[in-house]
Design a protein around this motif. Structure first.
Motif, PDB file in Angstrom:
ATOM      1  N   GLY A  37     -18.271 -16.475  39.660  1.00  0.00           N
ATOM      2  CA  GLY A  37     -18.074 -16.389  38.220  1.00  0.00           C
ATOM      3  C   GLY A  37     -16.733 -15.847  37.800  1.00  0.00           C
ATOM      4  O   GLY A  37     -16.438 -15.764  36.604  1.00  0.00           O
ATOM      5  N   GLY A  38     -15.908 -15.489  38.772  1.00  0.00           N
ATOM      6  CA  GLY A  38     -14.602 -14.919  38.453  1.00  0.00           C
ATOM      7  C   GLY A  38     -13.471 -15.908  38.661  1.00  0.00           C
ATOM      8  O   GLY A  38     -13.686 -17.097  38.895  1.00  0.00           O
ATOM      9  N   LYS A  39     -12.248 -15.407  38.576  1.00  0.00           N
ATOM     10  CA  LYS A  39     -11.059 -16.224  38.778  1.00  0.00           C
ATOM     11  C   LYS A  39     -10.487 -15.980  40.166  1.00  0.00           C
ATOM     12  O   LYS A  39     -10.771 -14.970  40.803  1.00  0.00           O
ATOM     13  N   ARG A  40      -9.658 -16.908  40.612  1.00  0.00           N
ATOM     14  CA  ARG A  40      -8.899 -16.670  41.828  1.00  0.00           C
ATOM     15  C   ARG A  40      -7.937 -15.509  41.581  1.00  0.00           C
ATOM     16  O   ARG A  40      -7.204 -15.508  40.581  1.00  0.00           O
ATOM     17  N   LEU A  41      -7.914 -14.552  42.489  1.00  0.00           N
ATOM     18  CA  LEU A  41      -7.056 -13.381  42.309  1.00  0.00           C
ATOM     19  C   LEU A  41      -6.339 -13.043  43.600  1.00  0.00           C
ATOM     20  O   LEU A  41      -6.896 -13.181  44.697  1.00  0.00           O
ATOM     21  N   ALA A  42      -5.102 -12.594  43.474  1.00  0.00           N
ATOM     22  CA  ALA A  42      -4.421 -12.000  44.618  1.00  0.00           C
ATOM     23  C   ALA A  42      -5.196 -10.756  45.025  1.00  0.00           C
ATOM     24  O   ALA A  42      -5.850 -10.103  44.188  1.00  0.00           O
ATOM     25  N   VAL A  43      -5.136 -10.404  46.303  1.00  0.00           N
ATOM     26  CA  VAL A  43      -5.947  -9.299  46.811  1.00  0.00           C
ATOM     27  C   VAL A  43      -5.725  -8.013  46.026  1.00  0.00           C
ATOM     28  O   VAL A  43      -6.669  -7.276  45.737  1.00  0.00           O
ATOM     29  N   ARG A  44      -4.467  -7.718  45.666  1.00  0.00           N
ATOM     30  CA  ARG A  44      -4.184  -6.481  44.907  1.00  0.00           C
ATOM     31  C   ARG A  44      -5.035  -6.419  43.641  1.00  0.00           C
ATOM     32  O   ARG A  44      -5.649  -5.382  43.340  1.00  0.00           O
ATOM     33  N   GLU A  45      -5.111  -7.531  42.903  1.00  0.00           N
ATOM     34  CA  GLU A  45      -5.904  -7.566  41.677  1.00  0.00           C
ATOM     35  C   GLU A  45      -7.393  -7.568  41.981  1.00  0.00           C
ATOM     36  O   GLU A  45      -8.185  -6.919  41.284  1.00  0.00           O
ATOM     37  N   PHE A  46      -7.773  -8.303  43.016  1.00  0.00           N
ATOM     38  CA  PHE A  46      -9.194  -8.408  43.351  1.00  0.00           C
ATOM     39  C   PHE A  46      -9.783  -7.046  43.703  1.00  0.00           C
ATOM     40  O   PHE A  46     -10.856  -6.670  43.219  1.00  0.00           O
ATOM     41  N   LEU A  47      -9.081  -6.287  44.520  1.00  0.00           N
ATOM     42  CA  LEU A  47      -9.611  -5.001  44.988  1.00  0.00           C
ATOM     43  C   LEU A  47      -9.713  -3.978  43.868  1.00  0.00           C
ATOM     44  O   LEU A  47     -10.482  -3.024  43.965  1.00  0.00           O
ATOM     45  N   ALA A  48      -8.943  -4.182  42.795  1.00  0.00           N
ATOM     46  CA  ALA A  48      -8.999  -3.244  41.672  1.00  0.00           C
ATOM     47  C   ALA A  48     -10.355  -3.279  40.969  1.00  0.00           C
ATOM     48  O   ALA A  48     -10.754  -2.295  40.339  1.00  0.00           O
ATOM     49  N   GLY A  49     -11.070  -4.397  41.086  1.00  0.00           N
ATOM     50  CA  GLY A  49     -12.338  -4.499  40.370  1.00  0.00           C
ATOM     51  C   GLY A  49     -13.523  -4.917  41.220  1.00  0.00           C
ATOM     52  O   GLY A  49     -14.628  -5.072  40.705  1.00  0.00           O
TER      53      GLY A  49
END
Length: 303
Positions: free
Chosen positions: A283-295
């Motif tokens: 249900g989310g967007k493709r994210l670089a790992v830095r952004e992904f790990l933030a949430g």
């Protein structure tokens, strides 16, 4: 030449544009019926139909070419040749025989390797060093016709199906224009019996990553299944897609997360490790790992 063009996706649209630019008369465009797409599931025209309409070309979208109505429409054109690129419908022999010079196909592989529906995906998945485009005289078999022209293209270490598709679409479009320009000088060469492989259609079930496989194999799968269907695993039972990764040093239990940082998530495999750098939660967007790990917290192990 007076042509019929048959194709559906972006790969085919590149070829149609090249034929228009080369000055050929496109007397009829055949493409798949409009399909539901997007969140609203509204009917959407294929890329080939959109391009054809933009150039005010006649378009037909039969469900099959096996009916007398569809065949009569094709016969009425009186085309010299039909160009086919990723059309998606079977051409019966009666249709293949209608144009005076037959039907030519743009196939995205070096035939006879990777006949079938998904040659770009399968070439990357298999670890092939190169692929290419074959211009082929169509017959009733599955990509079995005589070869007229071949163009080779190396597969890069970071190629995805998306990136390789775009290069092959451009190569295929130019190759068809070149083939038509020298059609009388080209020699039809039968495909060799050795080296035949089949590129089966990609199934969503294939995209589930098996962490017991070597990192090199998983890296190829991730690239082969980008953009469709997207390589996936489970994180605490929830789907997690891995869009970008590369082989790195490390060892542990398959699926174990060895480390994670802004650089990437290091995951142990059956042989070596992968560094995943672009992720997507359900249900989310493709994210670089830095952004992904933030949430998105990650478990100790995937799969």
């Amino acid at each position: 030449m007076k042509l019929i063009f048959a194709g559906t996706p972006e790969f085919a649209a590149s070829a149609l544009q090249a034929l228009i630019d080369a000055g050929h008369e496109i007397a009829l465009v055949l493409t798949q019926p409009d399909r539901p797409a997007g969140r609203g599931m509204k009917l959407k025209a294929s890329p080939v139909k959109a391009l054809a309409l933009a150039h005010q070309l006649p378009v037909s979208q039969p469900l099959t070419l096996k009916t007398t109505d569809a065949q009569a429409e094709i016969a009425a054109v009186g085309a010299e040749l039909m160009v086919v690129a990723a059309y998606g419908l079977i051409l019966p022999k009666v249709v293949l025989d209608m144009p005076t010079r037959g039907c030519l196909n743009i196939h995205a592989s070096l035939l006879p390797r990777w006949r079938g529906a998904a040659p770009i995906h399968r070439a990357i998945e298999a670890g092939d060093a190169e692929t290419g485009v074959t211009i082929m005289q169509m017959d009733v078999g599955l990509d079995t016709g005589d070869m007229l022209l071949t163009v080779r293209e190396p597969i890069r270490a970071d190629d995805t199906t998306a990136s390789l598709h775009d290069r092959l679409a451009t190569l295929g479009a130019q190759a068809m224009v070149d083939a038509l320009a020298q059609l009388d000088q080209l020699t039809a060469t039968p495909q060799p019996e050795q080296g035949v492989t089949y590129a089966e259609k990609i199934g969503k079930a294939e995209a589930q990553l098996d962490w017991t496989l070597p990192a090199t194999v998983l890296d190829r799968k991730i690239r082969a299944f980008n953009p469709f269907p997207g390589a996936s695993t489970l994180a605490d039972g929830a789907p997690l897609k891995i869009w970008q990764a590369h082989v790195c040093d490390g060892h542990g239990e398959p699926g174990q997360i060895l480390a994670h940082s802004a650089e990437g998530v290091r995951i142990a495999t059956g042989e070596g490790a992968l560094l995943a750098t672009q992720l997507q939660a359900a249900g989310g967007k493709r994210l670089a790992v830095r952004e992904f790990l933030a949430g998105h917290p990650l478990p100790a192990r995937l799969g």
